[in-house]
Scaffold this active site. Structure first.
Site, PDB file in Angstrom:
ATOM      1  CD  GLN A   1      27.390 -64.843  27.535  1.00 27.44           C
ATOM      2  OE1 GLN A   1      26.701 -65.827  27.320  1.00 27.44           O
ATOM      3  NE2 GLN A   1      27.124 -64.005  28.515  1.00 27.44           N
TER       4      GLN A   1
ATOM      5  CE  LYS B   1      23.799 -67.844  28.523  1.00 28.03           C
ATOM      6  NZ  LYS B   1      24.231 -66.510  28.175  1.00 28.03           N
TER       7      LYS B   1
ATOM      8  CG  ASP C   1      19.964 -63.457  25.105  1.00 26.83           C
ATOM      9  OD1 ASP C   1      19.635 -64.174  26.069  1.00 26.83           O
ATOM     10  OD2 ASP C   1      21.147 -63.276  24.750  1.00 26.83           O
TER      11      ASP C   1
END
Ligand code: NDP
Length: 286
Positions: free
Chosen positions: A96, A52, A119
């Protein structure tokens, strides 16, 4: 033989579009910023986080990593999220997953400002997806839709079957297909007659997490088969949920693993971070 939908090529296109827009924002003094939080030392999470950060650097997005020890408590993590919510140079916050078991993932996700939730896991963003009025879409389902569009496939009126009902893939995936007027069935581990249901699909999305789960007899000739799964075979090779070499002989379109949905998930995170930066700088309407 099925047409192979090249996720790497589509992801490259998305990335260059993002890079161009990032440059335009920078010329106005705005640098999109993404905070990536990792708790503990899970090796897979480490690889995802490193990717990322690399992806951000490639398109000119600023990224900052927050690596916390595995014994970080929930309050400390939420305090970090709150401080990032308040930073104007950080437009997107990503924690994460999975988090260590002593931390309630839902509590952490809910602490992220919905405007920075790149997200799209926050309940408010999930709700917006249900009502079809959203700023961000979860990266994997959004990436799948890009792949379908890139192949010139229309969802309207098609029978769509999604195998998997997780909050991050299966459920939002079904919703996006529904928004595009597909007739959608969601299958899961308690589904009866799964093979027969799949064999009726014009568009079949596999998000199960089981090697070679989708076999050729489950695929209607000419169907679009999208493989979200990430598995390792007995030799450690990366494979999806679809028995690729057999299914490609029956399907009309198919995505490979690697090189299908995976690169798109990564690219859509960049797109969401860009969108967040534009929204927070009032350059886009909600
Ligand atoms: P989950 O484990 O959360 O969900 C898996 C789903 O598959 C569940 O709904 C489960 O049903 C269903 N399932 C499991 N076994 C069967 C079965 N025998 N028959 C029918 N359905 C079954 O996984 P995720 O949704 O998070 O991810 C799915 C896969 O996609 C994984 O391989 C993951 O690694 C991959 N993935 C890939 C991404 C990418 O970028 N390519 C991104 C995210 C995930 P039930 O609900 O009844 O248990």
């Amino acid at each position: 033989m099925a047409v192979i939908i090249d996720g790497k090529a589509v992801a490259d296109r998305v990335r260059s579009e993002v890079a161009m827009e990032v440059q335009q924002l920078k010329s106005r003094g705005i640098t999109p910023g993404l905070a990536v939080i990792i708790v503990g030392d899970d090796p897979a999470s480490r690889v995802y986080v490193d990717n990322k950060k690399k992806d951000c650097a490639r398109v000119g997005i600023y990224s900052e990593e927050f690596a916390l020890p595995a014994d970080t408590d929930q309050e400390q993590l939420i305090a970090l999220v709150t401080s990032l919510n308040n930073r104007s140079d950080i437009n997107g916050i990503l924690c994460q997953l999975p988090l260590p078991s002593h931390i309630d993932e839902n509590a952490v996700i809910s602490a992220i400002s919905p405007a920075k939730d790149v997200d799209a896991f926050h309940p408010s963003n999930v709700g917006n997806i249900m009502i079809g009025k959203y700023s961000f879409l979860p990266c994997t389902p959004a990436g799948v839709m890009e792949l379908i569009h890139s192949a010139g496939i229309s969802v309207e009126g098609k029978r769509c079957v999604v195998i998997g009902r997780s909050n991050i893939v299966g459920k939002p995936m079904a919703m996006l297909l529904l928004h595009e007027n597909g007739t959608v069935t969601i299958c899961h581990s308690r589904t009866k007659d799964l093979k027969e249901i799949c064999a009726e699909a014009d568009i079949l999305i596999a998000a199960v997490g089981r090697l070679k789960f989708v076999t050729a007899d489950m695929v209607k000739p000419g169907a679009v088969v999208i493989d979200v799964g990430i598995n390792r075979d007995e030799n450690g090779k990366l494979c999806g949920d679809v028995d690729f070499y057999k299914v490609e002989k029956v399907a009309g379109y198919i995505t490979p693993v690697p090189g299908g949905v995976g690169p798109m998930t990564r690219a859509m995170l960049l797109k969401n971070t860009l969108t967040a930066a534009k929204l927070q700088n009032a350059l886009l309407m909600e």
